[in-house]
Design a protein around this motif. Structure first.
Motif, PDB file in Angstrom:
ATOM      1  N   LEU A   8       0.837  -1.195   0.000  1.00  0.00           N
ATOM      2  CA  LEU A   8       0.000   0.000   0.000  1.00  0.00           C
ATOM      3  C   LEU A   8       0.882   1.259   0.000  1.00  0.00           C
ATOM      4  N   PRO A   9       0.312   2.401  -0.370  1.00  0.00           N
ATOM      5  CA  PRO A   9       1.082   3.644  -0.327  1.00  0.00           C
ATOM      6  C   PRO A   9       1.535   4.016   1.085  1.00  0.00           C
ATOM      7  N   GLU A  10       0.763   3.584   2.085  1.00  0.00           N
ATOM      8  CA  GLU A  10       1.132   3.870   3.471  1.00  0.00           C
ATOM      9  C   GLU A  10       0.281   3.012   4.398  1.00  0.00           C
ATOM     10  N   GLY A  11       0.699   2.937   5.650  1.00  0.00           N
ATOM     11  CA  GLY A  11      -0.097   2.284   6.683  1.00  0.00           C
ATOM     12  C   GLY A  11       0.018   0.774   6.702  1.00  0.00           C
ATOM     13  N   LEU A  12      -0.732   0.158   7.626  1.00  0.00           N
ATOM     14  CA  LEU A  12      -0.785  -1.292   7.781  1.00  0.00           C
ATOM     15  C   LEU A  12      -2.217  -1.707   8.056  1.00  0.00           C
ATOM     16  N   VAL A  13      -2.718  -2.658   7.269  1.00  0.00           N
ATOM     17  CA  VAL A  13      -4.052  -3.224   7.454  1.00  0.00           C
ATOM     18  C   VAL A  13      -3.897  -4.728   7.620  1.00  0.00           C
ATOM     19  N   VAL A  14      -4.395  -5.256   8.723  1.00  0.00           N
ATOM     20  CA  VAL A  14      -4.327  -6.697   8.986  1.00  0.00           C
ATOM     21  C   VAL A  14      -5.733  -7.227   9.192  1.00  0.00           C
ATOM     22  N   ARG A  32      -3.621  -7.084  15.382  1.00  0.00           N
ATOM     23  CA  ARG A  32      -3.808  -6.554  14.028  1.00  0.00           C
ATOM     24  C   ARG A  32      -2.810  -5.427  13.752  1.00  0.00           C
ATOM     25  N   ASP A  33      -1.638  -5.515  14.338  1.00  0.00           N
ATOM     26  CA  ASP A  33      -0.640  -4.465  14.166  1.00  0.00           C
ATOM     27  C   ASP A  33       0.705  -5.081  13.812  1.00  0.00           C
ATOM     28  N   GLU A  34       1.775  -4.317  13.983  1.00  0.00           N
ATOM     29  CA  GLU A  34       3.113  -4.782  13.604  1.00  0.00           C
ATOM     30  C   GLU A  34       3.566  -6.003  14.394  1.00  0.00           C
ATOM     31  N   SER A  35       2.909  -6.289  15.510  1.00  0.00           N
ATOM     32  CA  SER A  35       3.307  -7.454  16.304  1.00  0.00           C
ATOM     33  C   SER A  35       2.734  -8.765  15.781  1.00  0.00           C
ATOM     34  N   HIS A  36       1.832  -8.711  14.798  1.00  0.00           N
ATOM     35  CA  HIS A  36       1.295  -9.937  14.197  1.00  0.00           C
ATOM     36  C   HIS A  36       2.459 -10.751  13.626  1.00  0.00           C
ATOM     37  N   LEU A  37       2.461 -12.055  13.887  1.00  0.00           N
ATOM     38  CA  LEU A  37       3.607 -12.889  13.534  1.00  0.00           C
ATOM     39  C   LEU A  37       3.891 -12.892  12.035  1.00  0.00           C
ATOM     40  N   VAL A  38       2.863 -12.897  11.212  1.00  0.00           N
ATOM     41  CA  VAL A  38       3.089 -12.858   9.768  1.00  0.00           C
ATOM     42  C   VAL A  38       3.727 -11.533   9.367  1.00  0.00           C
ATOM     43  N   VAL A  39       3.248 -10.440   9.936  1.00  0.00           N
ATOM     44  CA  VAL A  39       3.818  -9.126   9.625  1.00  0.00           C
ATOM     45  C   VAL A  39       5.280  -9.066  10.052  1.00  0.00           C
ATOM     46  N   ARG A  40       5.572  -9.546  11.260  1.00  0.00           N
ATOM     47  CA  ARG A  40       6.964  -9.546  11.730  1.00  0.00           C
ATOM     48  C   ARG A  40       7.861 -10.366  10.813  1.00  0.00           C
ATOM     49  N   SER A  41       7.350 -11.494  10.328  1.00  0.00           N
ATOM     50  CA  SER A  41       8.124 -12.338   9.425  1.00  0.00           C
ATOM     51  C   SER A  41       8.322 -11.665   8.076  1.00  0.00           C
TER      52      SER A  41
END
Length: 298
Positions: free
Chosen positions: A42-48, A60-69
């Protein structure tokens, strides 16, 4: 500077069962139960977005395991995207010994590579597997989740290794999933620091036999799945699991604790109807085949 692809990419990752009795932290098997995930830049931000197994308990933030990986894999390739959208449809049960965390890690690194133009040149399969095993801390679930099939894995000279072995087509699996889970760190905390030499020797012999049994001599699976190192020791955290394992084994069924538990895995043949009927009340049975594909982009 890395360039990102337009549009979403999708990956499917299998459940896994590690240890398989005597193969503690070294043997793992991919099973035909799959999480499906989609990601795009995306142009910006994080959507989980998360649905399915464990959806109520994951961030639903940066701590989500998939996002961290994904972040770790982007770092490996030298560039972070400006924004991300991640959608997860979880099928693999959480905290049940079926490799949900490994599926998440493998999905994350594979998605990240697919989102980078020329990602295969920046991160080989070996590099991605190495990263995934580093993130998990051990390779026995990550290896079959990534490569598929039956995998022997470990660490040598500062790197993780994974070697696939064959599985006889007659081998199928049934898993009995209890209604409540056990955290891996709790199950590991019950293991002793020292084991008798005789137990270690017996276990190594059965682990070797298990490779041969799965590869073409399934008639030896009952003997080959005998464990001395970790299953009985974990009984205080999952007494019903160990009771079911012992009951099935007494009836001649090659049954083991799946990973750190509390799911029970039983090996069978093509007709598992009788085995499915032995599922305890309140538990969920799944008849599964051996997944040979591992993580795959869809």
């Amino acid at each position: 500077m890395a360039q990102f692809v337009d549009g979403p990419v999708r990956v499917s990752v299998p459940a896994t069962s590690a240890n398989l009795g005597p193969g503690f932290d070294s043997l793992g098997l991919a099973l035909s139960l799959r999480d499906e995930l989609e990601a795009e830049v995306l142009p910006e931000g994080l959507v989980v977005e998360v649905e399915g197994a464990g959806a109520e308990g994951v961030p639903r933030d940066e701590s989500h395991l998939v996002v961290r990986s994904m972040r770790a894999a982007f770092e490996l390739m030298g560039e972070q995207p400006p924004g991300l959208r991640l959608a997860c449809r979880n099928v693999v049960p959480h905290a049940r010994g079926l490799g949900s965390s490994s599926a998440a890690i493998v999905a994350g690194v594979v998605l990240a590579r697919a989102l980078v133009a020329g990602g295969q040149l920046l991160a080989s399969d070996e590099a991605l597997f190495d990263l995934a095993a580093d993130l998990e801390g051990h390779p026995d679930n990550v290896a079959p989740a990534f490569y598929g099939g039956f995998v022997i894995s470990g660490r040598e000279d500062g790197h993780w290794y994974a070697v696939r072995a064959g599985v006889d087509p007659r081998v199928t699996a049934v898993v009995f999933v209890p209604p409540t889970g056990v955290e891996t760190k709790v199950a590991r905390g019950l293991l002793p620091d020292v084991v008798p030499h005789a137990d270690a020797a017996a276990n190594s012999g059965r682990a070797a036999l298990l490779v041969a049994a799965l590869n073409g001599q399934p008639e030896h699976l009952l003997a080959a799945t005998r464990d001395w190192l970790h299953q009985d020791q974990r009984e205080p955290a999952m007494p019903e699991t160990l009771a079911l394992v012992r009951r099935l084994r007494a009836e001649g069924v090659p049954a083991v604790v799946s990973g750190a538990g509390p799911t029970v895995l039983a090996f069978g043949s093509s007709d598992t109807s009788d085995l499915l009927s032995r599922c305890p009340s309140g538990w969920t049975p799944h008849q599964l085949s051996i997944d040979v594909d591992g993580a795959r982009l869809t």
